[in-house]
Design a protein around this motif. Structure first.
Motif, PDB file in Angstrom:
ATOM      1  N   UNK A 278     -74.433 -24.686  46.868  1.00 47.91           N
ATOM      2  CA  UNK A 278     -75.482 -24.084  47.682  1.00 47.91           C
ATOM      3  C   UNK A 278     -76.090 -25.008  48.704  1.00 47.91           C
ATOM      4  N   UNK A 279     -75.410 -26.127  49.017  1.00 52.64           N
ATOM      5  CA  UNK A 279     -75.920 -27.074  50.000  1.00 52.64           C
ATOM      6  C   UNK A 279     -75.245 -26.861  51.356  1.00 52.64           C
ATOM      7  N   UNK A 280     -75.983 -27.186  52.425  1.00 48.34           N
ATOM      8  CA  UNK A 280     -75.528 -26.942  53.789  1.00 48.34           C
ATOM      9  C   UNK A 280     -75.266 -28.263  54.504  1.00 48.34           C
ATOM     10  N   UNK A 281     -74.156 -28.337  55.217  1.00 56.82           N
ATOM     11  CA  UNK A 281     -73.839 -29.483  56.064  1.00 56.82           C
ATOM     12  C   UNK A 281     -73.503 -28.974  57.456  1.00 56.82           C
ATOM     13  N   UNK A 282     -73.738 -29.814  58.468  1.00 50.74           N
ATOM     14  CA  UNK A 282     -73.460 -29.428  59.850  1.00 50.74           C
ATOM     15  C   UNK A 282     -72.836 -30.595  60.600  1.00 50.74           C
TER      16      UNK A 282
ATOM     17  N   UNK B 211     -81.334 -37.016  67.523  1.00 46.00           N
ATOM     18  CA  UNK B 211     -79.909 -37.149  67.233  1.00 46.00           C
ATOM     19  C   UNK B 211     -79.120 -36.239  68.165  1.00 46.00           C
ATOM     20  N   UNK B 212     -78.261 -36.825  68.982  1.00 46.46           N
ATOM     21  CA  UNK B 212     -77.536 -36.052  69.987  1.00 46.46           C
ATOM     22  C   UNK B 212     -76.327 -35.328  69.405  1.00 46.46           C
ATOM     23  N   UNK B 213     -75.736 -35.896  68.351  1.00 43.69           N
ATOM     24  CA  UNK B 213     -74.553 -35.283  67.784  1.00 43.69           C
ATOM     25  C   UNK B 213     -74.249 -35.884  66.427  1.00 43.69           C
ATOM     26  N   UNK B 214     -73.400 -35.214  65.673  1.00 45.70           N
ATOM     27  CA  UNK B 214     -72.886 -35.748  64.419  1.00 45.70           C
ATOM     28  C   UNK B 214     -71.390 -35.492  64.413  1.00 45.70           C
ATOM     29  N   UNK B 215     -70.610 -36.572  64.343  1.00 39.97           N
ATOM     30  CA  UNK B 215     -69.159 -36.453  64.435  1.00 39.97           C
ATOM     31  C   UNK B 215     -68.520 -35.999  63.123  1.00 39.97           C
ATOM     32  N   UNK B 216     -69.253 -36.129  62.036  1.00 43.34           N
ATOM     33  CA  UNK B 216     -68.777 -35.690  60.719  1.00 43.34           C
ATOM     34  C   UNK B 216     -69.832 -34.800  60.077  1.00 43.34           C
ATOM     35  N   UNK B 217     -69.436 -33.920  59.172  1.00 43.17           N
ATOM     36  CA  UNK B 217     -70.421 -33.081  58.478  1.00 43.17           C
ATOM     37  C   UNK B 217     -71.472 -33.919  57.766  1.00 43.17           C
ATOM     38  N   UNK B 218     -72.705 -33.538  57.957  1.00 38.80           N
ATOM     39  CA  UNK B 218     -73.830 -34.264  57.372  1.00 38.80           C
ATOM     40  C   UNK B 218     -74.765 -33.258  56.718  1.00 38.80           C
ATOM     41  N   UNK B 219     -75.220 -33.573  55.512  1.00 37.97           N
ATOM     42  CA  UNK B 219     -76.012 -32.610  54.745  1.00 37.97           C
ATOM     43  C   UNK B 219     -77.389 -32.394  55.359  1.00 37.97           C
ATOM     44  N   UNK B 220     -77.829 -31.150  55.349  1.00 39.06           N
ATOM     45  CA  UNK B 220     -79.181 -30.788  55.774  1.00 39.06           C
ATOM     46  C   UNK B 220     -80.086 -30.956  54.557  1.00 39.06           C
ATOM     47  N   UNK B 221     -80.869 -32.015  54.541  1.00 36.70           N
ATOM     48  CA  UNK B 221     -81.630 -32.401  53.350  1.00 36.70           C
ATOM     49  C   UNK B 221     -82.702 -31.388  52.957  1.00 36.70           C
ATOM     50  N   UNK B 222     -83.116 -30.559  53.885  1.00 35.80           N
ATOM     51  CA  UNK B 222     -84.169 -29.584  53.601  1.00 35.80           C
ATOM     52  C   UNK B 222     -83.829 -28.716  52.395  1.00 35.80           C
ATOM     53  N   UNK B 223     -82.553 -28.457  52.168  1.00 30.43           N
ATOM     54  CA  UNK B 223     -82.164 -27.492  51.140  1.00 30.43           C
ATOM     55  C   UNK B 223     -81.887 -28.117  49.776  1.00 30.43           C
TER      56      UNK B 223
ATOM     57  N   UNK C 188     -82.566 -28.770  46.212  1.00 28.92           N
ATOM     58  CA  UNK C 188     -83.362 -28.002  45.268  1.00 28.92           C
ATOM     59  C   UNK C 188     -83.303 -26.512  45.502  1.00 28.92           C
ATOM     60  N   UNK C 189     -82.697 -26.089  46.620  1.00 31.93           N
ATOM     61  CA  UNK C 189     -82.514 -24.675  46.915  1.00 31.93           C
ATOM     62  C   UNK C 189     -81.021 -24.354  46.882  1.00 31.93           C
ATOM     63  N   UNK C 190     -80.703 -23.101  46.681  1.00 31.61           N
ATOM     64  CA  UNK C 190     -79.309 -22.678  46.675  1.00 31.61           C
ATOM     65  C   UNK C 190     -79.085 -21.677  47.794  1.00 31.61           C
ATOM     66  N   UNK C 191     -78.434 -22.133  48.837  1.00 32.08           N
ATOM     67  CA  UNK C 191     -78.107 -21.270  49.977  1.00 32.08           C
ATOM     68  C   UNK C 191     -76.890 -20.428  49.629  1.00 32.08           C
ATOM     69  N   UNK C 192     -76.914 -19.173  50.054  1.00 34.55           N
ATOM     70  CA  UNK C 192     -75.828 -18.247  49.719  1.00 34.55           C
ATOM     71  C   UNK C 192     -74.991 -17.840  50.925  1.00 34.55           C
ATOM     72  N   UNK C 193     -75.551 -17.930  52.137  1.00 37.91           N
ATOM     73  CA  UNK C 193     -74.813 -17.528  53.330  1.00 37.91           C
ATOM     74  C   UNK C 193     -75.224 -18.386  54.514  1.00 37.91           C
ATOM     75  N   UNK C 194     -74.294 -18.553  55.468  1.00 36.82           N
ATOM     76  CA  UNK C 194     -74.579 -19.323  56.681  1.00 36.82           C
ATOM     77  C   UNK C 194     -74.072 -18.559  57.897  1.00 36.82           C
ATOM     78  N   UNK C 195     -74.738 -18.778  59.028  1.00 42.50           N
ATOM     79  CA  UNK C 195     -74.334 -18.161  60.291  1.00 42.50           C
ATOM     80  C   UNK C 195     -74.749 -19.085  61.425  1.00 42.50           C
ATOM     81  N   UNK C 196     -74.108 -18.946  62.576  1.00 38.63           N
ATOM     82  CA  UNK C 196     -74.403 -19.835  63.700  1.00 38.63           C
ATOM     83  C   UNK C 196     -74.253 -19.117  65.023  1.00 38.63           C
TER      84      UNK C 196
ATOM     85  N   UNK D  88     -79.378 -18.226  54.456  1.00 38.26           N
ATOM     86  CA  UNK D  88     -80.278 -17.510  53.552  1.00 38.26           C
ATOM     87  C   UNK D  88     -80.003 -17.926  52.116  1.00 38.26           C
ATOM     88  N   UNK D  89     -81.079 -17.930  51.338  1.00 40.40           N
ATOM     89  CA  UNK D  89     -80.961 -18.037  49.901  1.00 40.40           C
ATOM     90  C   UNK D  89     -80.868 -16.593  49.394  1.00 40.40           C
TER      91      UNK D  89
END
Length: 235
Positions: free
Chosen positions: A97-101, A120-132, A134-142, A150-151
């Motif tokens: 349930x963790x998100x990386x971008x 931060x202008x960019x991330x060349x590799x997936x990096x975890x979004x620390x906000x989540x 302790x939470x379990x994300x179920x879906x992602x969209x962009x 969304x959880x």
């Protein structure tokens, strides 16, 4: 380059992507197509990308472009269950349930938050979004300017506010996830999607909510199975 074929020629009909046939067949369960790249999710949780590498959208640790799909090796220890992509960035959801971008962050769409996230202008590799944590994300969209996740019962968005985040007009940009509070509480979010200028979700009551043009619009389904369009709340 985004089709995944080694010869780079256009196709007028569907053609198999040979990279997933040899040497060992790969079972692909999700494909995301964007303007400059494509993302492929395998059943075993591996993620492959191809296309134009500018900004790091492919997640390979550099800005190199790839004609055929390459596995994102930095995520070998993570099992992904869903992916999303927009013009300049890619979003990954793990089985925990963790998100990386990864990719460009010119619109704060990567969600890292704080001073570092906004600069931060960019991330060349997936990096975890620390906000989540302790939470379990179920879906992602962009979308081009934002990311939405969304959880089970909550919707979060971040990025450049073009009316699609679910915030007031005064919130021009959001560098870290923020909950959208204009949705009814207690309902499970069943489906989430996003475009460049809108975010939409469907809940367990069968209602569809669209965030667009600084308006949260509820599209309920009538007893006759017809959609009834109505503004739910103006932000």
């Amino acid at each position: 380059m985004t089709l995944g074929h080694a010869d780079e020629t256009s196709r007028t009909h569907p053609d198999r992507v040979c990279a997933f046939l040899q040497p060992t067949p790969v079972d692909i369960i999700q494909v995301v197509l964007s303007k400059f790249h494509s993302v492929f999710l395998a059943a075993d949780g591996r993620v492959f990308t191809c296309g134009h590498g500018h900004g790091g959208r492919l997640g390979h640790g550099n800005e190199q472009s790839h004609v055929v799909p390459h596995q994102i090796t930095s995520m070998c220890s993570v099992k992904c269950v869903a992916v999303a992509g927009a013009r300049d960035h890619t979003v990954f959801l793990s089985d925990s349930g963790q998100v990386s971008t990864c990719g460009l962050n010119d619109c704060c769409q990567l969600g890292y938050g704080g001073t570092q996230g906004s600069t931060c202008k960019q991330s060349l590799s997936p990096r975890r979004v620390k906000f989540f944590r302790g939470l379990k994300v179920t879906q992602v969209a962009a979308g081009r300017y934002h990311t939405a996740v969304c959880t089970e019962r909550e919707l979060f968005t971040w990025g450049q506010n073009e009316g699609q985040l679910g915030y007031p007009k005064s919130d021009i940009a959001q560098s870290m996830p923020k909950q959208v509070t204009h949705l009814p509480k207690g309902c499970e979010v069943l489906l989430l999607c996003a475009s460049d200028s809108a975010t939409a979700c469907c809940n367990s009551d069968g209602d569809i909510f669209v965030l667009h043009d600084n308006t949260c619009r509820k599209i309920p389904v009538s007893p006759f199975g017809l959609f009834v369009d109505a503004d739910f709340e103006v932000l």
